[in-house]
Design a protein around this motif. Structure first.
Motif, short mmCIF file in Angstrom:
data_model
loop_
_atom_site.label_atom_id
_atom_site.label_comp_id
_atom_site.label_asym_id
_atom_site.label_seq_id
_atom_site.Cartn_x
_atom_site.Cartn_y
_atom_site.Cartn_z
N LYS A 1 24.23 -33.11 -24.51
CA LYS A 1 22.87 -33.55 -24.13
C LYS A 1 22.73 -33.60 -22.60
O LYS A 1 21.71 -33.18 -22.05
N ALA A 2 23.75 -34.12 -21.93
CA ALA A 2 23.72 -34.21 -20.46
C ALA A 2 23.66 -32.82 -19.84
O ALA A 2 22.90 -32.57 -18.89
N GLU A 3 24.47 -31.89 -20.38
CA GLU A 3 24.46 -30.50 -19.89
C GLU A 3 23.10 -29.86 -20.13
O GLU A 3 22.59 -29.12 -19.29
N LYS B 1 30.77 -27.66 -23.36
CA LYS B 1 29.52 -28.42 -23.57
C LYS B 1 28.32 -27.60 -23.12
O LYS B 1 27.28 -27.58 -23.78
N ALA B 2 28.47 -26.89 -22.00
CA ALA B 2 27.38 -26.04 -21.50
C ALA B 2 27.13 -24.87 -22.46
O ALA B 2 25.99 -24.44 -22.66
N TYR B 3 28.21 -24.35 -23.07
CA TYR B 3 28.07 -23.27 -24.06
C TYR B 3 27.21 -23.74 -25.24
O TYR B 3 26.28 -23.05 -25.66
N PHE B 4 27.51 -24.95 -25.76
CA PHE B 4 26.72 -25.46 -26.89
C PHE B 4 25.29 -25.79 -26.46
O PHE B 4 24.35 -25.58 -27.23
N ALA B 5 25.11 -26.28 -25.24
CA ALA B 5 23.75 -26.58 -24.73
C ALA B 5 22.92 -25.29 -24.72
O ALA B 5 21.75 -25.28 -25.14
N LYS C 1 20.77 -28.37 -17.24
CA LYS C 1 20.53 -26.94 -17.23
C LYS C 1 19.06 -26.55 -17.40
O LYS C 1 18.59 -25.59 -16.81
N TYR C 2 18.35 -27.33 -18.24
CA TYR C 2 16.99 -26.93 -18.59
C TYR C 2 15.91 -27.90 -18.12
O TYR C 2 14.73 -27.68 -18.35
N SER D 1 28.19 -33.88 -33.43
CA SER D 1 27.60 -35.21 -33.28
C SER D 1 28.63 -36.31 -33.01
O SER D 1 28.33 -37.27 -32.32
N GLU D 2 29.83 -36.18 -33.57
CA GLU D 2 30.84 -37.21 -33.33
C GLU D 2 31.98 -36.70 -32.43
O GLU D 2 33.05 -37.31 -32.38
N ILE D 3 31.73 -35.58 -31.77
CA ILE D 3 32.75 -35.02 -30.86
C ILE D 3 32.27 -35.08 -29.41
O ILE D 3 32.81 -35.83 -28.61
N ASP D 4 31.25 -34.30 -29.08
CA ASP D 4 30.84 -34.22 -27.67
C ASP D 4 29.33 -34.05 -27.48
O ASP D 4 28.89 -33.55 -26.46
N LEU D 5 28.54 -34.50 -28.46
CA LEU D 5 27.09 -34.30 -28.37
C LEU D 5 26.47 -35.04 -27.18
O LEU D 5 25.53 -34.55 -26.57
N ILE D 6 27.04 -36.19 -26.83
CA ILE D 6 26.52 -36.95 -25.67
C ILE D 6 26.65 -36.09 -24.40
O ILE D 6 25.72 -35.99 -23.60
#
Length: 314
Positions: free
Chosen positions: A279-281, A242-246, A285-286, A271-276
């Motif tokens: 978003k948190a990551e 998740k952090a990688y995609f963030a 992070k930023y 969007s239907e896997i781990d986007l939530i």
């Protein structure tokens, strides 16, 4: 994760509304966005089928002829089955002059064995040749070895951790990089592309304890270019996907100009896997929400699509 979609869903009704939005002079883009963004992927596939059976036309073809630019790209991506979308993105990354190595690395480093196997089957079916063949003919030797290895979809996916093997691997990585003149990339590729997630986390921990250096830092100091990017992507996906995609999303929007392709691809494909969780990551992070980043960094109608995928400010 199945997205909620619409509770009062009627595929035939949606098909008729979409046709109406595209018929005659001008296109009602807001109507298209409203329908597409309020349905989940399963429902959108039913709309594609209903459009063909009740109207006798190809919905994707009509959307492509009526929309343009990033809005077309985002809407068509949302109407495309997940595996086929990955396959098309991989093909587009290798099409024409130049190769989008970042896209190839992102998809192949982050998908599971099962997803990779489906990608291989669909790629062959769509294009009449194997993904491996295209990777071999389109990428340079060092990166090629990593991508071909990832594209076999043969990573150990067990939970088992072999502590003595982890110590051996940590030593092997050190001997292949920091402790020699030049780098033995083959050992990095063999270990990083085949071991299971828990095993590699143990290898990274042992490496840090033993040699007082993070494995990512060693890769940065020993490698360069696309090979460095590919190996870092693997390490980052193993540690926290998740952090990688963030980080990918952040990099697509920071600085001058936006990498719209990357932004759309990640927002739609996750969007239907781990986007939530992504978003948190991103916020952690930023220090700023993904929603506000997109709002401030994108323009045009496709922004409405991305903001809807974001699902709100949090």
């Amino acid at each position: 994760m199945m997205a909620k979609g619409s509770s009062s869903f009627n595929a035939e009704e949606d098909a008729q509304k979409l046709r109406k939005a595209m018929k005659g002079l001008g296109t009602d883009e807001d109507a298209i966005i409203e329908i597409v963004t309020n349905r989940n992927l399963f429902q959108r596939q039913q709309i594609v089928t209903a459009y063909k059976s009740t109207i006798g036309r190809d919905l994707i073809g009509d959307l492509k002829s009526e929309l343009s630019g990033n809005l077309e790209r985002a809407i068509v991506a949302m109407m495309t089955p997940s595996t086929l979308y990955d396959v098309q993105e991989l093909k587009n990354a290798m099409k024409g002059a130049g190769t989008n190595e970042g896209c190839l690395i992102e998809i192949l480093a982050s998908r599971t064995n099962q997803e990779i196997q489906r990608i291989n089957e669909t790629y062959k079916h769509q294009y009449g040749c194997t993904l491996e063949k295209d990777l071999v003919s389109d990428t340079s030797s060092k990166l090629r070895r990593v991508l071909v290895s990832l594209a076999t979809g043969n990573r150990d996916e067990s939970q088992y951790v072999d502590e003595s093997l982890a110590q051996q691997d940590a030593e092997c990585l050190y001997e292949a990089g920091e402790n020699r003149w030049g780098t033995d990339e083959d050992n990095f590729i063999a270990i990083l592309c085949s071991r299971n997630r828990n095993q590699l986390k143990k290898v990274f921990d042992d490496y840090q304890k033993r040699y007082k250096k993070d494995i990512a830092e060693s890769i940065k100091s020993e490698m360069s270019g696309d090979l460095e990017c590919a190996l870092l992507a693997i390490v980052n996906c193993i540690r926290n996907k998740k952090a990688y995609f963030a980080e990918r999303l952040y990099n697509s929007m920071k600085g001058l100009g936006t990498d719209d392709n990357t932004l759309i691809r990640i927002m739609v494909s996750r969007s239907e896997i781990d986007l939530i969780d992504i978003k948190a990551e991103f916020k952690r992070k930023y220090g700023k929400s993904l929603y506000s980043f997109i709002k401030g960094d994108t323009s045009g109608d496709y922004r409405k699509v991305l903001l809807h995928l974001c699902g709100g400010e949090d």
